[in-house]
Enzyme design. Structure first.
Site, mmCIF file in Angstrom:
data_model
loop_
_atom_site.group_PDB
_atom_site.id
_atom_site.type_symbol
_atom_site.label_atom_id
_atom_site.label_comp_id
_atom_site.label_asym_id
_atom_site.label_seq_id
_atom_site.Cartn_x
_atom_site.Cartn_y
_atom_site.Cartn_z
ATOM 1 N N LYS A 121 -14.164 -10.764 -8.405
ATOM 2 C CA LYS A 121 -14.508 -10.334 -9.870
ATOM 3 C C LYS A 121 -14.669 -11.563 -10.731
ATOM 4 O O LYS A 121 -15.553 -11.622 -11.694
ATOM 5 C CB LYS A 121 -13.659 -9.443 -10.204
ATOM 6 C CG LYS A 121 -13.686 -8.097 -9.865
ATOM 7 C CD LYS A 121 -13.359 -7.065 -10.704
ATOM 8 C CE LYS A 121 -13.650 -5.626 -9.990
ATOM 9 N NZ LYS A 121 -13.032 -4.570 -10.253
ATOM 10 N N LYS A 202 -18.911 -2.994 -0.070
ATOM 11 C CA LYS A 202 -18.380 -1.726 -0.297
ATOM 12 C C LYS A 202 -19.011 -0.934 -1.384
ATOM 13 O O LYS A 202 -19.522 -1.731 -2.561
ATOM 14 C CB LYS A 202 -16.760 -1.836 -0.773
ATOM 15 C CG LYS A 202 -15.936 -0.728 -1.123
ATOM 16 C CD LYS A 202 -14.735 -1.507 -1.927
ATOM 17 C CE LYS A 202 -15.223 -1.621 -3.223
ATOM 18 N NZ LYS A 202 -13.844 -1.916 -4.299
ATOM 19 N N LYS A 205 -18.179 0.756 -8.128
ATOM 20 C CA LYS A 205 -18.785 1.550 -9.790
ATOM 21 C C LYS A 205 -19.660 0.362 -10.487
ATOM 22 O O LYS A 205 -20.576 0.727 -10.764
ATOM 23 C CB LYS A 205 -17.423 1.956 -10.466
ATOM 24 C CG LYS A 205 -16.977 3.170 -10.060
ATOM 25 C CD LYS A 205 -15.718 3.367 -10.688
ATOM 26 C CE LYS A 205 -14.531 3.335 -10.325
ATOM 27 N NZ LYS A 205 -13.195 3.449 -10.974
HETATM 28 P P1 TYM Z 1 -10.810 2.198 -8.599
HETATM 29 O O1 TYM Z 1 -10.897 2.713 -9.843
HETATM 30 O O2 TYM Z 1 -11.546 0.998 -8.260
HETATM 31 O O3 TYM Z 1 -10.836 3.079 -7.508
HETATM 32 C C1 TYM Z 1 -10.323 4.188 -7.359
HETATM 33 C C2 TYM Z 1 -10.043 4.770 -6.036
HETATM 34 O O4 TYM Z 1 -11.076 4.684 -4.996
HETATM 35 C C3 TYM Z 1 -10.911 3.963 -4.096
HETATM 36 N N1 TYM Z 1 -12.262 3.420 -3.503
HETATM 37 C C4 TYM Z 1 -12.837 3.605 -2.576
HETATM 38 N N2 TYM Z 1 -12.515 4.284 -1.272
HETATM 39 C C5 TYM Z 1 -13.184 4.323 -0.421
HETATM 40 N N3 TYM Z 1 -14.450 3.771 -0.239
HETATM 41 C C6 TYM Z 1 -15.077 3.055 -1.385
HETATM 42 N N4 TYM Z 1 -15.992 2.431 -1.190
HETATM 43 C C7 TYM Z 1 -13.922 2.836 -2.663
HETATM 44 N N5 TYM Z 1 -14.095 2.322 -3.751
HETATM 45 C C8 TYM Z 1 -13.151 2.655 -4.414
HETATM 46 C C9 TYM Z 1 -10.015 3.067 -4.410
HETATM 47 O O5 TYM Z 1 -9.454 2.349 -3.154
HETATM 48 C C10 TYM Z 1 -9.057 3.778 -5.309
HETATM 49 O O6 TYM Z 1 -8.016 4.510 -4.499
HETATM 50 N N6 TYM Z 1 -6.912 -0.750 -9.009
HETATM 51 C C11 TYM Z 1 -7.173 0.474 -8.864
HETATM 52 C C12 TYM Z 1 -6.706 1.423 -10.063
HETATM 53 C C13 TYM Z 1 -5.125 1.530 -10.043
HETATM 54 C C14 TYM Z 1 -4.099 2.105 -9.185
HETATM 55 C C15 TYM Z 1 -2.969 1.928 -9.851
HETATM 56 C C16 TYM Z 1 -4.335 2.981 -8.007
HETATM 57 C C17 TYM Z 1 -4.516 1.217 -11.261
HETATM 58 N N7 TYM Z 1 -3.311 1.331 -11.062
HETATM 59 C C18 TYM Z 1 -1.745 2.345 -9.334
HETATM 60 C C19 TYM Z 1 -3.027 3.256 -7.311
HETATM 61 C C20 TYM Z 1 -2.018 3.106 -7.953
HETATM 62 C C21 TYM Z 1 -8.677 0.494 -8.956
HETATM 63 O O7 TYM Z 1 -9.256 -0.302 -9.442
HETATM 64 O O8 TYM Z 1 -9.327 1.440 -8.381
#
Ligand code: TYM
Length: 337
Positions: A121, A202, A205
């Site tokens: 990023k 991957k 978003k």
């Molecule tokens: P975020 O918002 O990027 O993604 C949310 C969840 O979706 C999963 N994910 C995917 N799984 C499969 N294939 C993909 N292409 C894909 N893209 C995203 C992510 O692994 C995630 O589970 N840092 C985290 C948010 C967060 C969080 C936490 C998660 C903040 N605090 C505490 C767990 C516990 C994030 O940016 O997820």
């Protein structure tokens, strides 16, 4: 109350960032796991709005509030039951930021520079904010604040959960046993869904917000889904066995498998002799079987804002009660407060 922690029920915490709309990767990597496991644990599901502030030029205050509501409505729309789970917004529980500061003070900078998501990023940016680097510490605070046992996530978050464990271990070593060590839990299928336009990256978003046809968004209508899936990158062959297929075809098979829950050999047998066009049509079918009812429930939650806000306020109150107890322990350990 159903959310009271008990020795028999593991504490589960997870969250999604409210940045643009969620995609099918978020669904199979995270949300669907939460729904499937919701009766096993004592669960907290958080809309992590503070994580959405790491690039200041991109902050849109009104848009963010709306995105928070939209993501919360999606949690309920996929089947998270409000009375069995604690659903809340990160910024409504102030302890997340307080614990982040305390953890910052025990976090070696080198650990943060090593994070692959930070590297990706920050690459190519003229200036990188402290928030972007510190992002995993805020995530560690989210998890440790609730004495979490299990964190159901997609594959890309595993490194952050490893860091959380390392931080908890370091803190416990310096100040005495304070934190539990959490574990990442990955879905059986679909832990890493790739971009339809480029199966080497991957599904994300941030790319989906800029590139049409990269992702299947949870709020897309059938026309958009069909367009994106039918244009998905494959190859010039006809190989429909997962092991031998090219990355684009594997990704479509993985989506199909993740959404049907069927074993891959059964899917391969069904598609034997079919071409990629037929595979794509089958994918559109299962995607719409998932999205149609989900979107209907989503609209119901979005139409009743007062109820949605009430559910989130209730969730924040329950989460804050747990967070307050943890913070008493942490402050006492560090000699503050
Ligand atoms: P975020 O918002 O990027 O993604 C949310 C969840 O979706 C999963 N994910 C995917 N799984 C499969 N294939 C993909 N292409 C894909 N893209 C995203 C992510 O692994 C995630 O589970 N840092 C985290 C948010 C967060 C969080 C936490 C998660 C903040 N605090 C505490 C767990 C516990 C994030 O940016 O997820």
């Amino acid at each position: 109350m159903s959310t009271t922690p008990s020795a028999a029920r593991p504490r589960v915490f997870s969250g999604v960032q409210p940045t643009s709309t969620l995609h099918i990767g978020n669904y199979v990597g995270a949300l669907r796991q939460w729904v499937e496991q919701q009766h096993e644990g004592d669960n907290l599901f958080c809309v992590v709005d503070l994580h959405a502030l790491t690039v200041p030029e991109e902050i849109d205050p009104e848009g963010l509030r709306e995105a928070v509501r939209s993501v919360a409505a999606l949690y309920f729309a996929v089947g998270i039951e409000p009375d069995k789970n604690t659903v809340f917004v990160q910024s409504h529980v102030r302890e997340h930021t307080e614990l982040t500061w305390l953890l910052n003070c025990v976090t070696p900078l080198g650990w943060l520079y090593r994070m692959t998501q930070f590297k990706a990023k920050s690459e190519g940016r003229e200036s990188v904010g402290t928030g972007l680097l510190d992002y995993p510490v805020l995530m560690a605070a989210d998890i440790l604040l609730y004495d979490t046992d299990r964190v159901p996530v997609g594959d890309d978050q595993v490194q952050h959960i490893e860091l959380t464990r390392d931080l908890a271990t370091r803190f416990n070593h310096l100040f005495g046993e304070t934190f539990k060590l959490p574990k990442a839990v990955l879905p059986r299928f679909g832990a890493r869904i790739m971009g339809l336009d480029d199966p080497e990256v991957k599904m994300s978003k941030s790319i989906a917000a800029k590139v049409d046809g990269h992702a299947i968004n949870l709020l897309d209508d059938e026309k958009r889904v069909r367009k994106a899936v039918m244009a998905a990158v494959t190859d010039s062959g006809r190989e429909l066995r997962f092991e031998h297929a090219s990355p684009g075809v594997r990704n479509l098979l993985a989506i199909y498998q993740a959404l049907t829950g069927r074993p891959m050999p059964e899917i391969e047998a069904e598609l034997e002799g079919a071409g990629y066009g037929q595979l794509k049509k089958a994918v559109v079918g299962v995607v719409m079987d998932t999205l149609t009812p989900l979107q209907q429930r989503y609209r119901e939650f979005m139409d009743d804002r007062a109820e949605l806000d009430r559910l989130l306020a209730d969730g924040a109150e329950r989460a804050a009660a747990i967070a307050a107890r943890t913070m008493e322990r942490v402050r006492a350990a560090m000699g503050v407060g």
